[in-house]
Design a protein around this motif. Structure first.
Motif, PDB file in Angstrom:
ATOM      1  N   LEU A   1       0.837  -1.196   0.000  1.00 41.00           N
ATOM      2  CA  LEU A   1       0.000   0.000   0.000  1.00 41.00           C
ATOM      3  C   LEU A   1       0.873   1.249   0.000  1.00 41.00           C
ATOM      4  N   LEU A   2       0.277   2.337  -0.470  1.00 39.36           N
ATOM      5  CA  LEU A   2       0.971   3.621  -0.477  1.00 39.36           C
ATOM      6  C   LEU A   2      -0.062   4.688  -0.179  1.00 39.36           C
ATOM      7  N   LEU A   3       0.344   5.740   0.495  1.00 45.04           N
ATOM      8  CA  LEU A   3      -0.638   6.786   0.731  1.00 45.04           C
ATOM      9  C   LEU A   3      -0.020   8.168   0.507  1.00 45.04           C
ATOM     10  N   TRP A   4      -0.911   9.062   0.304  1.00 40.22           N
ATOM     11  CA  TRP A   4      -0.482  10.448   0.122  1.00 40.22           C
ATOM     12  C   TRP A   4      -1.648  11.331   0.506  1.00 40.22           C
ATOM     13  N   LYS A   5      -1.352  12.257   1.429  1.00 40.80           N
ATOM     14  CA  LYS A   5      -2.382  13.129   1.973  1.00 40.80           C
ATOM     15  C   LYS A   5      -3.502  12.255   2.556  1.00 40.80           C
ATOM     16  N   ASN A   6      -4.701  12.364   2.067  1.00 38.97           N
ATOM     17  CA  ASN A   6      -5.793  11.583   2.658  1.00 38.97           C
ATOM     18  C   ASN A   6      -6.215  10.418   1.772  1.00 38.97           C
ATOM     19  N   LEU A   7      -5.328  10.016   0.893  1.00 40.69           N
ATOM     20  CA  LEU A   7      -5.665   8.938  -0.042  1.00 40.69           C
ATOM     21  C   LEU A   7      -4.767   7.718   0.166  1.00 40.69           C
ATOM     22  N   LEU A   8      -5.393   6.576   0.174  1.00 40.17           N
ATOM     23  CA  LEU A   8      -4.681   5.294   0.261  1.00 40.17           C
ATOM     24  C   LEU A   8      -4.754   4.644  -1.113  1.00 40.17           C
TER      25      LEU A   8
ATOM     26  N   VAL B   1      -1.638  -9.560 -14.502  1.00 37.71           N
ATOM     27  CA  VAL B   1      -1.382  -9.687 -13.065  1.00 37.71           C
ATOM     28  C   VAL B   1       0.058  -9.279 -12.753  1.00 37.71           C
ATOM     29  N   SER B   2       0.243  -8.600 -11.621  1.00 35.53           N
ATOM     30  CA  SER B   2       1.596  -8.182 -11.244  1.00 35.53           C
ATOM     31  C   SER B   2       1.737  -8.215  -9.731  1.00 35.53           C
ATOM     32  N   TRP B   3       2.992  -8.080  -9.302  1.00 36.99           N
ATOM     33  CA  TRP B   3       3.292  -8.134  -7.882  1.00 36.99           C
ATOM     34  C   TRP B   3       4.085  -6.897  -7.446  1.00 36.99           C
ATOM     35  N   ALA B   4       4.110  -5.895  -8.313  1.00 36.99           N
ATOM     36  CA  ALA B   4       4.846  -4.672  -7.999  1.00 36.99           C
ATOM     37  C   ALA B   4       3.981  -3.757  -7.143  1.00 36.99           C
ATOM     38  N   SER B   5       4.614  -2.716  -6.604  1.00 36.08           N
ATOM     39  CA  SER B   5       3.911  -1.756  -5.760  1.00 36.08           C
ATOM     40  C   SER B   5       4.026  -0.371  -6.378  1.00 36.08           C
TER      41      SER B   5
ATOM     42  N   SER C   1       4.178  -0.311 -12.220  1.00 33.35           N
ATOM     43  CA  SER C   1       4.808  -1.249 -13.182  1.00 33.35           C
ATOM     44  C   SER C   1       3.962  -2.496 -13.298  1.00 33.35           C
ATOM     45  N   SER C   2       3.855  -3.005 -14.492  1.00 33.37           N
ATOM     46  CA  SER C   2       3.204  -4.301 -14.693  1.00 33.37           C
ATOM     47  C   SER C   2       3.548  -4.735 -16.111  1.00 33.37           C
ATOM     48  N   SER C   3       2.934  -5.804 -16.541  1.00 37.29           N
ATOM     49  CA  SER C   3       3.115  -6.237 -17.926  1.00 37.29           C
ATOM     50  C   SER C   3       1.834  -5.950 -18.683  1.00 37.29           C
TER      51      SER C   3
ATOM     52  N   PRO D   1       9.342  -6.386  -9.642  1.00 38.21           N
ATOM     53  CA  PRO D   1       9.974  -5.149  -9.166  1.00 38.21           C
ATOM     54  C   PRO D   1       9.074  -3.925  -9.375  1.00 38.21           C
ATOM     55  N   SER D   2       9.108  -3.050  -8.389  1.00 32.47           N
ATOM     56  CA  SER D   2       8.386  -1.782  -8.489  1.00 32.47           C
ATOM     57  C   SER D   2       9.279  -0.775  -9.223  1.00 32.47           C
ATOM     58  N   PRO D   3       8.708   0.342  -9.670  1.00 28.96           N
ATOM     59  CA  PRO D   3       9.546   1.320 -10.396  1.00 28.96           C
ATOM     60  C   PRO D   3      10.487   2.042  -9.452  1.00 28.96           C
ATOM     61  N   GLY D   4      11.513   2.658 -10.047  1.00 30.43           N
ATOM     62  CA  GLY D   4      12.373   3.597  -9.331  1.00 30.43           C
ATOM     63  C   GLY D   4      12.196   4.956  -9.953  1.00 30.43           C
TER      64      GLY D   4
END
Lengths: 429, 622
Positions: free
Chosen positions: B392-399, B431-435, B450-452, B478-481
């Motif tokens: 999960l990732l959040l920013w301000k009031n959004l998840l 389907v992907s496993w990145a974040s 990131s995904s395919s 892998p997630s992006p950088g």
């Protein structure tokens, strides 16, 4: 007359053997124009059908000959020559395969797996020695077993093991037999074949560890008569059962024993029962026997419980179980390109769920098989223990019908019936 | 020849052949040892030369040299085989002659022993026999029993299938630390600076618990949350808040950059050197630790249980455990993630007020910093053959939730305080496993996934797709950088791509050398770090994709590299941390060992590193 029959059989066998050299391979190897030599392969090549039956025929001949030499001719020298032939033919020439000891596993697998078809040859190799043992004692061990032959020929200066050690080590064949049957029944492995200490010597090719094992057995065998036969051979358990109730058996003396004691130290395998005359309380003996017999069901239960609980580590010898546990405990190995088993599994498309389910089924088989194996061990140990509570009067020197391997050494030490005692006198001084 | 002369001859023959056999045996053993240590077929020199040839395929001199060396190696091998064969024949011949000679010697020497006058004591023999039989049976069965109880059945502990229940349950909140300790708990935002965290008394907690009842229905799945809090709307989080903590997978914004200082570079898990504390996490999970203030958050789950754990950063004490239960799930086959993913692969995220956790079952839970449930819902059971892993990732009031499954992909944003869906965008991804990560492009943030086959960017406020670039394939882990306005995306057997965001997005450069399977790339100061699952660490020039240096570890990397305190921290699966300077030349600073297998990405606090092994959570500090 008998000599003539032997000569005819020998010539006939020789002719048949000569056929073998020309008809070894079903599909001949390609001819190379260069000096290339095909490497020797580790496993023996498959036999042509007719030649497999020839092996059975030769086994029958050898068993019959040994029986005659032991029961009729009473010739240790004859048994020795037959042993040498067995070692050369069944050992070095046939590379130790197929053998009666390993056939236990083939028979076991055929009983539990309806899709496994045991060959008539394997069945014959399993049954023939047992049938002969039922009627004539362990003549298979005396002259027809290549493993026994190589150990017999290597005996130089045998020592007598303390009785406690003999009894303790004498339990190991039962354990080995049980484990061999369990692993064969669960299609895990043929451990008798895998851990045969002499097959590497017969094939002139084995891993370093197996060669060391075989060499160790031979070195020990120089001083302890037939260590594998007495303390490990699983087939010996079955033969001892048959031999114990055999109608006829090797006898030290051809007629009545004169108690001259000359044969007392003649057996390298400590398989001679000596006369017993000291009085023992029979009542105490009976009480002990009854108590021991009543405890046998408890032995069976305890054995079954313990071995069934051992299913976890016993089943790890199974490749499927081992692979599943490896992937569970070390999932990072999936990225190891050198691990062939894991890479093969990953490439197969089979899911981890399926693998774990298969492994669990096998582990359950080990659980139920463990009950049977443990029960068998409990029963066997209980009976062996109970037999040691039985006091038997004995006035003569007799070979132990279960343990005697019918090698015939003791017969040469008995003066009864010998027309010429010169050899015996020379042996004396 | 007399018997005596025959004896002497036999004995001498036995001696000579015996010594000969012994010599042959020793020579063969030496030969075996020699082959073990220097196998001509595994020549390192040859391997190196072949690798050089791969870089310079037109070098004929090198080719000739390789051929000559290969021929020498083969000759050495076959010579060795001949030696073994010949030695074996000689050994067998020598042994046969020795044995025959000894047999002749002893047969000529044998005398019938004088019969002994003593008679056999059968009762003693039977007694000794019985005793030894009993001893042996006891040893055999005893050893079997001990081995049985010491054996661990890994199979049965893993794949028991359980059914979800429809029971209404009180939400269990386990208060581990006494009320006094909770009230005294403080956080250190920076060294030398402390900040009291909000305290809640036990009575108030009980009241809050009574207000929260599980009353989910099937219709609630994926839509409105099960419970709602009566707490007032909270203050909006700032970027500084996130940068001062370690609030999500790979740190603030998911970029793999930690802003804490005085990070240790040496420790030893086995001896305990610089290990401040170590605790066993009750339930398994491959998620990474997250830190806010003086609290560390992880999750654990198996097929029957799911929990969020909160540990005290200073002492390692378990402050509380929140069991995530009572969430209605849709009907269907139970989840069975693979063993190397598990039920708790996604990492939690926190904004300092609440902690958010998602599991492979699709259960999503929001709790406050005391472990009280605020809201919970099920996102639908992910159709994911390994198991849901996106953190999960959040920013301000959004998840933000990246929810790519075999049935289609989507990205959602939920309101952090209520769990209500704010927006949802359907993706064309597999389907992907990145974040997800949040990329700061100066005047705005972009949510990058990131995904395919695509790397895509979305407006965090509205979910509108800003751009996408088809550049990946396969199963993307892998997630992006992101660094300096450039997005970096990679996947094994696909590509490593540097992407210039925009509409349209363009690939600045791409390469397919040294690609990660699971670990995400991290970039900083013009350098891009890649860690592969086969143990290679590669440092690229972020501007053009040129490889600046490579390093080979003995074990692969699943944990993502993190840059902290001017150093790159890369944790391999054996628990060895490979620490490099952020430099164009390779400078290995240290390789401290944890002593436990790891796949979780490290988390950082001032002067601390939090590492999650398979079984334990470690706090490393100077």
């Amino acid at each position: 007359m008998n000599t003539r029959i032997i000569k005819i059989l020998a010539i006939f066998s020789g002719l048949l053997l000569s056929v073998i050299t020309f008809a070894q391979q079903r599909f001949p190897r390609p001819d190379f124009e260069t000096d290339y030599e095909a490497p020797t392969i580790l496993a023996p090549e498959p036999r042509q059908g007719i030649l497999e039956y020839l092996d059975v025929f030769i086994l029958f001949i050898v068993l019959s000959l040994t029986t005659w030499l032991i029961l009729k001719k009473r010739s240790r020298k004859g048994v020795l020559y037959v042993s040498i032939f067995t070692l050369i033919y069944f050992g070095f020439y046939r590379n130790g395969c197929i053998c009666s000891i390993g056939a236990i596993q083939n028979v076991t697998l055929s009983l539990v797996d309806p899709t496994y078809a045991i060959s008539l040859t394997a069945l014959a190799f399993f049954m023939l020695p047992l049938l002969f043992a039922l009627f004539a004692g362990r003549v298979f061990c005396g002259g027809a077993c290549p493993l026994g032959a190589i150990q017999d020929l290597i005996i130089i200066k045998p020592i007598e093991l303390p009785i406690g050690i003999r009894r303790a080590l004498g339990l190991l064949p039962y354990l080995y037999l049980g484990l061999a049957v369990l692993y064969a029944a669960t299609k895990t492995d043929f451990i008798i074949c895998r851990y045969d200490p002499f097959v590497g010597i017969f094939r002139m090719d084995a891993s370093f560890n197996m060669l060391v094992l075989g060499g160790s057995f031979l070195i020990i065998g120089m001083f302890v008569g037939r260590p594998y036969c007495r303390f490990l051979c699983p087939y010996g358990v079955l033969l001892s059962w048959m031999s114990g109730v055999s109608k006829k058996h090797l006898t030290i003396t051809p007629s009545a024993c004169i108690d001259c004691k000359l044969c007392e130290r003649s057996c390298p395998m400590d398989a001679i029962n000596k006369p017993v005359t000291d009085p023992v309380s029979k009542k105490r003996d009976v009480n002990r026997f009854v108590l021991s017999t009543m405890l046998i069901p408890l032995w069976i239960l305890v054995g079954g419980f313990i071995v069934s609980k051992s299913n976890i580590y016993l089943s790890r010898a199974n490749r499927t179980v081992n692979l599943a546990e490896l992937l569970i405990t070390h999932p990072e190995l999936k990225s190891d390109p050198d691990h062939i088993d894991i890479q093969t599994f990953l490439a197969s498309g089979k899911t981890m769920d399926t693998l774990v389910e298969e492994a669990s089924v096998i582990r359950n088989q080990f659980y139920f098989g463990g009950w049977i194996l443990g029960g068998f061990l409990g029963l066997a140990f209980g009976i062996i223990f109970t037999r040691k509570t039985i006091y038997r009067d004995r006035t003569d020197y007799e070979p132990d019908k279960g343990n005697c391997v019918s090698c015939g050494r003791c017969m040469d030490f008995c003066p009864v019936g010998k027309e010429d005692l010169t050899t015996l006198m020379n042996l004396k001084n | 020849m007399s018997d005596r002369e025959k004896q002497i001859l036999a004995l001498r023959t036995a001696y000579i052949s015996g010594i000969f056999s012994l010599i042959i045996c020793l020579v063969m053993l030496l030969n075996y040892w020699q082959l073990k240590t220097v196998d001509p077929l595994e020549s390192e020199v040859l391997k190196t030369m072949v690798e050089r040839l791969q870089e310079d395929t037109s070098n004929d001199a090198l080719k000739t040299e390789i051929r000559n060396l290969d021929l020498m190696a083969r000759n050495a091998y076959f010579t060795n085989q001949w030696q073994i064969r010949t030695g074996a024949y000689l050994l067998i011949g020598g042994i046969i002659i020795t044995v025959i000679a000894l047999r002749i010697y002893y047969s000529l020497k044998i005398k019938i022993a004088e019969p002994e006058s003593s008679e056999t004591k059968l009762d003693i023999e039977l007694l000794v026999s019985r005793r030894w039989i009993l001893y042996t049976i006891s040893i055999i069965f005893g050893l079997a029993l001990i081995a049985a109880f010491l054996s661990i059945d890994h199979l049965s502990a893993t794949y028991a299938i359980t059914e979800t229940t429809n029971k209404k349950e009180e939400i269990p909140v386990r208060q581990i630390i006494p009320k006094d300790a909770v009230e005294k708990a403080v956080t250190e935002v920076e060294e030398g600076k402390t900040e009291e965290i909000p305290t809640v008394t036990v009575e108030a907690q009980a009241e809050a618990s009574e207000e929260i009842q599980g009353s989910a229905t099937e219709n609630d799945v994926g839509k409105e949350p099960v419970e709602t809090s009566k707490t007032a709307p909270t203050k909006e989080i700032t970027a500084a808040d996130l940068l001062n903590n370690y609030p999500s997978f790979r740190g603030p914004f998911g970029l793999g950059i930690a802003h804490q200082k005085n990070i240790p570079t040496s420790w030893d898990g086995a001896s305990g050197e610089n290990v401040k504390w170590k605790v066993k996490i009750p339930l398994p999970g491959f998620n990474s630790p997250v830190i806010w203030g003086n609290q560390v958050f992880v999750t654990g789950a198996d097929n029957a249980n799911q929990s969020i754990y909160c540990y005290d950063l200073s002492s390692g004490n378990l402050l509380w455990e929140h069991k995530v239960t009572g969430i209605q799930r849709p009907a269907g086959k139970p989840i069975k993630p693979t063993e190397d993913t598990g039920y708790a692969a996604p990492t939690v995220t926190t904004d300092g007020k609440y902690v958010y956790a998602i599991f492979a079952t699709g259960d999503l839970s929001c709790v406050d910093l005391q472990g009280n449930r605020i809201w919970a819902k099920n996102m639908g059971i992910p159709d994911n053959h390994y198991g849901h892993s996106s953190s999960l990732l959040l920013w301000k009031n959004l998840l933000f939730i990246q929810f790519d499954t075999n049935a289609g992909g989507k990205v959602l944003a939920l309101d952090t305080s209520s769990g209500n869906q704010v927006w949802e965008t359907t993706r064309t991804s597999k389907v992907s496993w990145a974040s997800p990560i949040l990329a700061n492009l100066g005047d705005h943030y972009e949510l990058v996934l990131s995904s395919s086959p695509e790397v895509a960017s979305y407006d965090p406020q509205t979910g509108k797709e800003l751009w996408k670039l088809n550049c990946l394939s396969g199963e993307v882990g892998p997630s992006p950088g992101f660094d300096n306005g450039v997005v970096y995306a990679a996947n094994e057997y696909a590509n490593l791509v540097a992407i210039k965001p925009g509409n349209p997005a363009t690939a600045i450069w791409e390469t397919n050398e040294y690609l990660p399977e699971v670990a995400s790339p991290v970039a900083m100061d013009g350098l891009l770090f890649i860690a592969t699952s086969y143990g290679v660490v590669a440092c690229y020039d972020a501007s053009n994709g040129e490889i600046l240096w490579e390093y080979e570890a003995e074990q692969g990397f699943y944990a993502s590299p993190v840059i902290a305190d001017g150093k790159a921290y890369l944790l391999d699966m054996d628990g060895i941390m490979h620490i490099f300077a952020i430099d164009k030349t390779m400078k290995l600073i240290g390789t401290p060992e944890l002593g436990e297998h790891t796949v979780g990405t490290p988390a950082f606090a001032p002067g601390r590193i939090l590492l999650r092994g398979y079984d334990h959570l470690f706090c490393i500090g100077n």
